[in-house]
Scaffold this active site. Sequence first.
Site, PDB file in Angstrom:
ATOM      1  N   LYS A   2       0.860  -1.174   0.000  1.00 16.40           N
ATOM      2  CA  LYS A   2       0.000   0.000   0.000  1.00 16.40           C
ATOM      3  C   LYS A   2       0.904   1.233   0.000  1.00 16.40           C
ATOM      4  O   LYS A   2       1.650   1.463   0.957  1.00 16.40           O
ATOM      5  CB  LYS A   2      -0.890  -0.014   1.237  1.00 16.40           C
ATOM      6  CG  LYS A   2      -1.937   1.087   1.294  1.00 16.40           C
ATOM      7  CD  LYS A   2      -2.842   0.861   2.511  1.00 16.40           C
ATOM      8  CE  LYS A   2      -3.966   1.872   2.584  1.00 16.40           C
ATOM      9  NZ  LYS A   2      -4.859   1.607   3.742  1.00 16.40           N
ATOM     10  N   ASP A 103     -15.349   0.528   9.223  1.00 17.73           N
ATOM     11  CA  ASP A 103     -15.528   0.567   7.757  1.00 17.73           C
ATOM     12  C   ASP A 103     -15.595  -0.838   7.171  1.00 17.73           C
ATOM     13  O   ASP A 103     -14.935  -1.144   6.168  1.00 17.73           O
ATOM     14  CB  ASP A 103     -14.399   1.363   7.098  1.00 17.73           C
ATOM     15  CG  ASP A 103     -14.745   1.764   5.657  1.00 17.73           C
ATOM     16  OD1 ASP A 103     -15.954   1.793   5.317  1.00 17.73           O
ATOM     17  OD2 ASP A 103     -13.826   2.051   4.863  1.00 17.73           O
TER      18      ASP A 103
END
Length: 346
Positions: A2, A103
């Site tokens: 990432k 989330d």
Amino acid sequence: MKIILPIKKYIESARLEAKLVEKVLEKDIYNKSHVIKIYEHFHFYKGDTQYYAIVFELLGLSLYEFLKSNSFKGYTMNQIKHIARQVFEGIEFLHSIDIVHTDLKPENILLVNSSYDKIKNYENIPINISFGEESDSGNNSFISTKNISSPSKSKSLNKKREKTLYKKLINTNIKIIDFGSAVEQNDIGSGIINTRQYRSPEVILECCRWDNRSDIWSIACILIELYTGELLFRTHDNQEHLSLIEKVCGHYPNWMVRNTKNKNLRDIFVNCRRHKDDKVVDIRKCEKYNEVKKALSHQRTLSESVCPRHHAFWEFIQYLLKIDPKERPSAKEALRHQFFRTNFTD
């Protein structure tokens, strides 16, 4: 890997994510969290620009990506049960160390391995899978092999769908990812969290300090989506969202409406005739009345979405989708539900 854009707030968020995941894995000595492993995180330069990177273990597709690759045909009931158990085990662990994910959605749950078998015979397609055949009511109807009255009909249906093969996962082990929005219990506030379609009613109304029960609501929305292949609540508007939730889950407790900070939301509610202490939405008071009316006409209830032979799943989702967060089960309580002890035949 990432790689975070060189923007201060993004880099700070990524640092917090790396720190939080490392904390989880450090405490998870018995591998109960089902959280993605992090190998390292560091800064690096490309020219004069500094970037930040996090290296995770290599996994397969997300639950959403696999669903999409399968033409949005849902997962089988046994697959959903196994996935649900792992997600609840992971969330129970996170909640036990005072971390709220905030989330949860199909995009943030990855398959360890996304290999699959191709199902070529119509008769072997799981019963909960809808092939888009329209019922008289205009909703997708469930099709089972009992509806196939003759070999010729079965042959014609197979021919019609010969290029749309169902992909059945071989392995349903999962990992939970993306802790960029996760918070520790002490940092919980009253702001907006979650991706819209997985957002709980107390978060929409901003009527109280949300807590880890908001994760439970999100999981319920995920599971029904894995079953039907469709979002439970297709909306991008608060008033419409609250109306759709009411159709699926029932009336709102008076305290939630009374405490909401948003006057535009509070004003769409009226007293419930059957339950004097509760409130219901009067869609005539919604700013986008016609759009809300149309959305409600397309919103399926749980009874319309779940096949009768999967009644235990229907009961489980109802158990999770409590509008009042105080009545919603914890992850630990959810794992004790009869659903996990029910044997299903796909």
